[in-house]
Write an enzyme that holds these catalytic residues in place. Structure first.
Site, PDB file in Angstrom:
ATOM      1  N   LYS A  47     -17.308  -2.013   5.770  1.00 47.42           N
ATOM      2  CA  LYS A  47     -17.683  -3.017   4.775  1.00 47.42           C
ATOM      3  C   LYS A  47     -19.204  -3.136   4.623  1.00 47.42           C
ATOM      4  CE  LYS A  47     -16.545  -7.654   3.214  1.00 47.42           C
ATOM      5  NZ  LYS A  47     -15.771  -8.877   3.441  1.00 47.42           N
TER       6      LYS A  47
ATOM      7  N   GLU B 255       0.814  -1.215   0.000  1.00 45.17           N
ATOM      8  CA  GLU B 255       0.000   0.000   0.000  1.00 45.17           C
ATOM      9  C   GLU B 255       0.850   1.270   0.000  1.00 45.17           C
ATOM     10  OE1 GLU B 255      -0.497  -2.578   1.981  1.00 45.17           O
ATOM     11  OE2 GLU B 255      -2.541  -3.292   1.620  1.00 45.17           O
TER      12      GLU B 255
ATOM     13  N   MET C  15      23.862   9.567   2.611  1.00 42.32           N
ATOM     14  CA  MET C  15      23.778  10.813   3.372  1.00 42.32           C
ATOM     15  C   MET C  15      24.060  10.552   4.846  1.00 42.32           C
ATOM     16  SD  MET C  15      23.487  14.008   2.921  1.00 42.32           S
ATOM     17  CE  MET C  15      22.483  14.738   1.625  1.00 42.32           C
TER      18      MET C  15
ATOM     19  N   PHE D 229     -10.961  -8.259  13.417  1.00 40.35           N
ATOM     20  CA  PHE D 229      -9.852  -8.631  12.542  1.00 40.35           C
ATOM     21  C   PHE D 229      -9.581  -7.512  11.530  1.00 40.35           C
ATOM     22  CE2 PHE D 229      -8.365 -10.669   8.538  1.00 40.35           C
ATOM     23  CZ  PHE D 229      -7.107 -11.021   8.999  1.00 40.35           C
ATOM     24  N   GLN D 230      -8.340  -7.156  11.397  1.00 41.67           N
ATOM     25  CA  GLN D 230      -7.900  -6.064  10.518  1.00 41.67           C
ATOM     26  C   GLN D 230      -8.593  -4.751  10.820  1.00 41.67           C
ATOM     27  OE1 GLN D 230      -7.876  -7.530   6.390  1.00 41.67           O
ATOM     28  NE2 GLN D 230      -5.757  -8.146   6.697  1.00 41.67           N
TER      29      GLN D 230
END
Lengths: 157, 570
Positions: free
Chosen positions: B164, B52, B475, B114-115
């Site tokens: 959802k 993502e 760097m 969940f999630q």
């Protein structure tokens, strides 16, 4: 540093309080007092925030960027009516009872509930009045105290 | 007539089509699954990223190259948390982004389902605004609002979180109406009084500098800027986000100021009597210690975001407005005024000659990034979109690449997000398949999002990637060398693992390698010839090379370290 009072008109939407408070804390600023409640306009709430900021201009600008913030007014302390509410639960016994009630009544606090060994007072007034009442009650043993946060309104049009 | 009844998911896709979204980047997952069903049948192109974060940077690259909205879709929980970095990045660099995330069912919110992650809370400080949808009927209107907020005023990311069950809820498609946003009214037209005051200051100035940045590019004000600078002979510095807003190579162009800016750009600001700052935010990488910044200059500060004005530096003339309108106003107010800047312009011209950017490429020695870049630009016939990551290579590209057009330089300026280049290049190439898109990356950066090379191959997005491989976080190494007695703690990566040729090949790209000067032309020509697949060039460079000039963080812009020799006096 002197106190600054911001009166913030916001849309009454979920999360708006979180947005305002996180914008302030995210920039490292402290809040002395915050209160929020409905206004006479449908769908609009008013927040009153008291801070001691030098950087109040920057905070105002950052808050103004929030989509749900409609208007911010910094109130002039000389032209502002300000008040706060307090509920205080203090212990009482036979010896102290009279003294507690007398002091409360002299402070213009209203007794809202009295039990066997406690009394609850309500007081509305300036923050200083509330502070004073708290210190008066302290020697008797404050069990619990809640303050409602300062609210303010400009005393001109 | 009964209104058409759709699912929330169909409303999302219909809403995106209604907003003329043609491409979205994303990764599917449980909570967002309903939206992927109608997406399959939609003309909207979906690019399946491998992470993502990659999808988010792709949408940013798309938006930065086009100046239009970039759209990213992710699922709940980890899908949304992985988006936080691109959202924060887009907020810092004012990139218009719309993120749509799935959420667990509204009945499960708050139950540690969940999630489940508190996406609205997590993204609050990383977005310009965000929404949690509570009823499917809100979707069309919210999407219209979200696009409006993302693309107007100071652009930025907006997130819309949709549970959802709401995606499955049936509601009518109602064409979005007028927007009701009482708290969001960006000021685009400047106050004419302020413009007059600014022009009065400009007329009096003998040493003015136009200090311009990303705001010019967002506002598409480069032509107006060109007219203002050239008509009145005012030198221009372009910040990291503003590179390309004014053409490099023009005699008035001083290019990038700041920590790794060139001597003349940085010093011109220090010596100026007036800064005409437009679409810039006095970032610490430009100002170094603000108390020593442009001490002799009055400041005109124009920005569309009032919160930027006076944040770092007080402005004698603050102007809130869109850069294009502000510049047009200034041109009009200045009329036929002739500024006495001749001496100033020639002083700066001499300074440029006296203090050029320098590097030493030895015939047989290890490759130096600036040299490779200059050779690459020579071999590149067309105007390329150049995308960089973060670090030494980014600074070298900004210093040594000649930018002449806006929206041709994409990088992560404010947040400094390593791993930005490859996915952002994919986004840009998706928007402009016919253009040459070059991801000029460091090896440390590349390794952070390199799985997106698979996205480029499988989605047929033939970008070209040059990995400047010094086997180190360059760097970090440079700072350790200067400030930590060369104690190279955790900055070494090794230059031969991975084997970039095998990695490229395994991911469906062509891998090429250059080690020395004599390889450059051959390898780059080959890279430029291949257009049916992504190409990855492993360009092995000197790990000990350092970026100069340099002003240490918190230092004064009057004390510029020009080279390694100067370090001894530090």
């Amino acid at each position: 540093m002197s106190e600054r009072i911001l009166s913030i008109l916001v849309e009454d939407k979920p999360g708006v309080l979180a947005r305002v408070s996180s914008t302030i804390s995210r920039r490292g600023f402290n809040i002395n007092s915050l209160s929020v409640g409905p206004t006479n306009i449908e769908g609009r709430s008013k927040m009153t925030i008291v801070t001691e900021l030098d950087a109040v201009e920057q905070v105002k600008k950052q808050l103004n960027k929030l989509v749900n913030v409609i208007k911010i007014v910094e109130l002039d302390p000389n032209m502002t009516i300000e008040t706060e509410v307090l509920l205080l639960k203090v212990s009482i016994n036979k010896d102290s009872q009279t003294s507690v009630i007398e002091k409360a009544s002299l402070s213009n606090a209203t007794s809202v509930d009295v039990g066997q060994d406690f009394a609850i007072f309500e007081l509305t007034g300036s923050s200083k009045d509330l502070d004073k009442f708290e210190s008066l009650m302290k020697p008797f043993g404050i069990i619990e105290m809640v303050r409602g946060g300062r609210i303010a309104i400009q005393s001109n049009l | 007539m009964t209104k058409e009844q759709l699912t929330g998911a169909e409303l999302v896709i219909r809403g995106l089509e209604y907003l003329n979204v043609s491409t979205v980047f994303g990764v599917p997952g449980g909570a967002i699954l309903p939206a992927y069903d109608p997406l399959y049948d939609s003309p909207i192109r979906h690019i399946l990223a491998r992470h993502e974060q990659g999808a988010g940077h792709m949408a940013e690259g798309y938006a930065q190259a086009t100046g239009e909205l970039g759209v990213v879709i992710a699922t709940s929980g980890p899908g949304a948390t992985n988006l936080i970095t691109p959202l924060a990045n887009a907020l810092m660099d004012s990139t218009p982004l719309l993120a749509i995330t799935g959420q667990v069912a509204s009945t499960a919110i708050g139950n540690d389902a969940f999630q489940e992650a508190y996406t609205v809370g997590l993204s609050m400080a990383a977005t310009k605004h965000n929404y949690l949808i509570t009823d499917a009927s809100e979707i069309p209107q919210v999407l219209k609002e979200a696009k409006f907020i993302a693309t107007t005023g100071r652009p930025g990311p907006v997130l819309v979180d949709i549970p959802k069950d709401i995606l499955n809820q049936i509601a009518a498609w109602v064409e979005p109406g007028d927007l009701d946003l009482p708290g969001y009214k960006p000021t685009t037209e400047p106050n004419p009084k302020m413009v007059q005051q600014a022009s009065a200051l400009i007329k009096k100035s003998k040493k003015p500098i136009l200090y311009v940045g990303g705001g010019i590019i967002h506002s598409k004000a480069n032509n107006e800027l060109f007219e203002l600078a050239t008509k009145f002979s005012i030198p221009v510095v372009t910040t990291l986000m503003g590179r390309g807003a004014f053409p490099d190579g023009h005699e008035l162009c001083l290019e990038m100021p700041g920590m790794h800016g060139n001597y003349t750009a940085t010093t011109s600001i220090q010596n100026a009597d007036l800064l005409i700052a437009i679409g810039v935010r006095f970032d610490d990488r430009v100002t170094a210690n603000p108390s020593f910044f442009a001490q002799n200059a009055k400041v005109i500060h124009a920005d569309i975001d009032p919160a930027e004005i006076g944040k770092v530096r007080d402005a004698q003339v603050p102007i809130v407005g869109d850069a294009k309108s502000v510049i047009k106003g200034l041109i009009e107010a200045l009329g036929d005024e002739k500024l006495e800047t001749e001496n100033w312009v020639s002083e700066l011209k001499d300074m440029k000659t006296e203090f050029p950017l320098s590097y030493k490429q030895e015939e047989k020695g290890p490759l130096k990034v600036p040299y490779v870049l200059e050779e690459l630009q020579k071999l590149t016939k067309e105007e390329a979109i150049v995308v960089a990551g973060v670090g030494q290579h980014q600074m070298w590209v900004s210093q040594h690449w000649n930018f002449t057009e806006p929206n041709t330089w994409l990088n992560s300026g404010g947040l400094g997000t390593m791993g930005y280049a490859l996915p952002a290049a994919i986004g840009a190439k998706t928007a402009y398949p016919e253009k040459l898109v070059l991801a000029l990356d460091g090896d440390g950066c590349f390794q952070m999002t390199c799985q997106e090379l698979i996205t480029a191959s499988t989605e047929n997005i033939p970008i070209k990637i040059v990995v400047f491989n010094n086997g180190n976080h360059g760097m970090v190494r440079q700072w350790q060398k200067i400030f930590y007695n060369s104690k190279f703690s955790a900055s070494e990566l090794t230059h031969d693992t991975p084997d970039y040729l095998k990695l490229a090949e395994s991911m469906g790209a062509v891998g090429l390698r250059m080690m020395e000067k004599s390889d450059i032309e051959k390898v780059f020509n080959k890279m430029l010839e291949i257009n049916d697949r992504p190409v990855l060039v492993d360009c092995v460079v000197d790990p000990d090379d350092m970026v100069f000039p340099m002003v240490p963080a918190g230092g004064s812009n009057d004390q510029i370290i020009m080279n390694e020799e100067d370090l001894k006096n530090l």
